[in-house]
Structure formats: structure tokens, C-alpha cells
Design an enzyme around this catalytic site. Structure first.
Site, mmCIF file in Angstrom:
data_model
loop_
_atom_site.group_PDB
_atom_site.id
_atom_site.type_symbol
_atom_site.label_atom_id
_atom_site.label_comp_id
_atom_site.label_asym_id
_atom_site.label_seq_id
_atom_site.Cartn_x
_atom_site.Cartn_y
_atom_site.Cartn_z
ATOM 1 N N ASP A 1 4.675 -27.917 -43.011
ATOM 2 C CA ASP A 1 4.283 -28.521 -44.291
ATOM 3 C C ASP A 1 5.495 -29.051 -45.067
ATOM 4 O O ASP A 1 6.613 -28.564 -44.907
ATOM 5 C CB ASP A 1 3.550 -27.457 -45.124
ATOM 6 N N ASN B 1 -7.324 -33.430 -42.142
ATOM 7 C CA ASN B 1 -6.302 -34.484 -42.328
ATOM 8 C C ASN B 1 -6.836 -35.905 -42.088
ATOM 9 O O ASN B 1 -6.196 -36.879 -42.469
ATOM 10 C CB ASN B 1 -5.087 -34.244 -41.428
HETATM 11 C C1 FPP Z 1 2.097 -31.597 -43.442
HETATM 12 O O1 FPP Z 1 2.953 -32.134 -44.439
HETATM 13 C C2 FPP Z 1 2.316 -32.275 -42.166
HETATM 14 C C3 FPP Z 1 1.369 -32.939 -41.450
HETATM 15 C C4 FPP Z 1 -0.047 -33.048 -41.892
HETATM 16 C C5 FPP Z 1 1.703 -33.633 -40.200
HETATM 17 C C6 FPP Z 1 2.713 -32.981 -39.290
HETATM 18 C C7 FPP Z 1 3.174 -34.004 -38.351
HETATM 19 C C8 FPP Z 1 4.422 -34.106 -37.836
HETATM 20 C C9 FPP Z 1 5.499 -33.119 -38.019
HETATM 21 C C10 FPP Z 1 4.720 -35.362 -37.084
HETATM 22 C C11 FPP Z 1 4.700 -35.397 -35.617
HETATM 23 C C12 FPP Z 1 3.647 -34.660 -34.918
HETATM 24 C C13 FPP Z 1 3.775 -34.316 -33.630
HETATM 25 C C14 FPP Z 1 2.742 -33.482 -32.999
HETATM 26 C C15 FPP Z 1 4.938 -34.687 -32.790
HETATM 27 P P1 FPP Z 1 2.286 -32.900 -45.689
HETATM 28 O O2 FPP Z 1 2.108 -34.325 -45.303
HETATM 29 O O3 FPP Z 1 1.024 -32.187 -46.092
HETATM 30 O O4 FPP Z 1 3.402 -32.749 -46.778
HETATM 31 P P2 FPP Z 1 3.153 -32.611 -48.366
HETATM 32 O O5 FPP Z 1 2.341 -31.365 -48.581
HETATM 33 O O6 FPP Z 1 4.543 -32.497 -48.892
HETATM 34 O O7 FPP Z 1 2.464 -33.867 -48.819
#
Ligand code: FPP
Length: 252
Positions: A31, A79
Site C-alpha cells: 500500500d 480495485n
Molecule cells: C496500493 O496502493 C497498491 C495497489 C492497488 C497496486 C499494487 C501494484 C503494484 C505494486 C504494481 C505492480 C504489480 C505487480 C503484480 C508486478 P494505493 O494505490 O492504494 O496507494 P494509496 O493508498 O497511497 O492511494
């Protein structure tokens, strides 16, 4: 006993890791990518790209430390309701990651696996995922599970449906239903429950991750956003885990 000293620059205190008491399964909620990007005035997709680099570091370190199972929450059933371009960017990053890392992962004994309903992912993602799973299926150093289009509630509902169908088709009887049987109907069939669940970025919630499997998991939170999460943070989480008293509902 491996002694790990943090450099003065990183942190002030020292800690030790007990190599004989490593968590067998670490699960991470990756996250904080969006907030990381916002802090640098970058688009959210750049935060996910930076998060992808962190996967590389943490997988390498987990392998070095002898962790046998690493599960990464990459995309939840919820998501999909994010802006279309952000969903597209995450899917593209998955393809990029697998194409770029497959060979090195394979050479280093990484066995790749997916938890979740991959039939809803774009065709290209399914193709590279299937190839990665097939290529690495005999590796034994570390299991790397990507939770993709994964939701804990969805997983439990799916298990209930599969169990009812097997009862209807006389494959099993109602009397056979117990915890062990339910586990066989989950995406995590054959994978041990997570010992340690890590969530960076300051949020302290599960967000529909491994709801069944986390019954006796230890939780560890950190304020660091996932793109800034480094090897030392993984080691700090493990050191903290090793100081916990796990009683599994019993009295010592
Ligand atoms: C959460 O941060 C993250 C995600 C929903 C996506 C995770 C994806 C990756 C690390 C990219 C690559 C994936 C793979 C499998 C190689 P957020 O977007 O909720 O962050 P925030 O809470 O700060 O908005």
C-alpha cells in the site's frame, strides 16, 4: 544467528534476526503507491511503477533470508472501481514485471503462483501469468504468490459454491465438511497460513486480504509507503515478529 546492524544513516538501533525462527509465510499489502506518487507530484501510475521495483528488492531479500512463501496483494476485487487508466497501468505493469523478471526468478528457484480469479484479467496478463506459472512450477526455493483480482470474501463465497456443487454431485458428503476440507477449496490450497502480514503506508486494516488464512497471523504495520519500503524494513518486521509470543489461543 545473523546479526544485522543498521547503518547510522538508516537507523540508530541494532537488531538481530534468528535464522532458525523465520516466518514460513510472509504476506504483504503493498500500500501507499498513490500517496508516494502524490508526494513527488507524479501520476499514480508512477507510484505503482516504483512499487514494482520494491517487489524486486523484497523478493530477493526474502529469498536470501530463507522465507519459503511470499504473498503480495497486487489487485483486489474492489480495485476494478479505480479509474480505468490506473487499472490499465497496473495490468501493464504486471505484464512488464513478469516479462522482465521471469528468467531471473526461474534461475533463483522462485515458483510463481496466483491467488484470485484470473479469468477476469486482460488476455495478455493471463497469458504471461500462465507462462510464468508453468515455467517455474518445479522450483522450490520460494513460492511467490500474487493476489490478483483477489478478495477474501469472494474466495470464501467461491469455496462455499464449490463445496455445495461437490455435495450435489456426490463427490463429498456434508459430514465431511471441516476446516481442513474448506482449506482445500480456497485459492491458497496447499499454502500454509501467513505467519506475518505486513502493511506499509500507515493504514491498519486488512482490506479483504486472506480473511480465512489470517486467523493466527501476526500483523506488522509501518508508515513507510511501499515504494520506499526497503530490505531493512522487511528485516525490522521479521525481528519484531520474532519477539512476539504466539500462543494460538492456548496458554503457555
Ligand atoms: C496500493 O496502493 C497498491 C495497489 C492497488 C497496486 C499494487 C501494484 C503494484 C505494486 C504494481 C505492480 C504489480 C505487480 C503484480 C508486478 P494505493 O494505490 O492504494 O496507494 P494509496 O493508498 O497511497 O492511494
Amino acid at each position: 544467528m545473523l546479526k544485522i546492524f543498521r547503518t547510522k544513516k538508516e537507523h540508530k538501533e541494532d537488531f538481530e534476526l534468528d535464522m532458525d525462527n523465520m516466518p514460513n509465510h510472509i504476506a504483504i499489502i503493498m500500500d501507499g503507491n498513490g500517496r508516494w506518487a502524490k508526494e513527488q507530484s507524479l501520476p499514480r501510475s508512477m507510484g505503482h511503477k516504483a512499487g514494482m521495483e520494491t517487489i524486486r528488492l523484497i523478493l530477493k531479500e526474502a529469498t536470501r533470508l530463507g522465507i519459503k512463501n511470499l504473498t503480495l496483494y497486487a489487485f483486489s476485487t474492489e480495485n476494478w472501481s479505480r479509474p480505468k487508466d490506473e487499472v490499465g497501468a497496473i495490468m501493464n505493469l504486471l505484464v512488464t514485471y513478469l516479462k522482465k523478471e521471469l528468467r531471473e526468478c526461474h534461475e533463483n528457484g522462485v515458483r510463481m503462483n496466483v491467488l484470485g480469479d484470473t479469468s477476469k484479467l486482460p488476455a495478455e496478463c493471463q497469458k504471461v501469468l500462465n507462462e510464468a506459472i508453468e515455467t517455474t512450477k518445479n522450483n522450490i526455493k520460494i513460492n511467490l504468490n500474487f493476489a490478483l483480482n483477489y478478495g477474501g470474501r469472494d474466495e470464501i463465497v467461491r469455496a462455499i459454491k464449490l463445496i455445495s456443487s461437490d455435495i450435489k454431485n456426490n463427490k463429498i458428503s456434508e459430514e465431511e465438511i471441516n476446516e481442513k476440507l474448506v482449506e482445500k477449496y480456497l485459492y491458497t490450497k496447499g499454502i500454509p497460513d501467513p505467519d506475518l502480514i505486513i502493511r506499509p503506508s500507515g493504514e491498519q486494516r486488512l482490506s479483504n486480504f486472506l480473511l480465512w488464512q489470517c486467523a493466527y497471523s501476526e500483523f506488522w504495520y509501518s508508515n513507510i509507503n511501499w515504494p520506499d519500503f526497503k530490505e531493512v524494513d522487511l528485516k525490522r518486521a521479521i525481528a519484531d515478529y520474532q519477539n512476539r509470543d504466539r500462543r494460538f489461543g492456548k496458554v503457555k
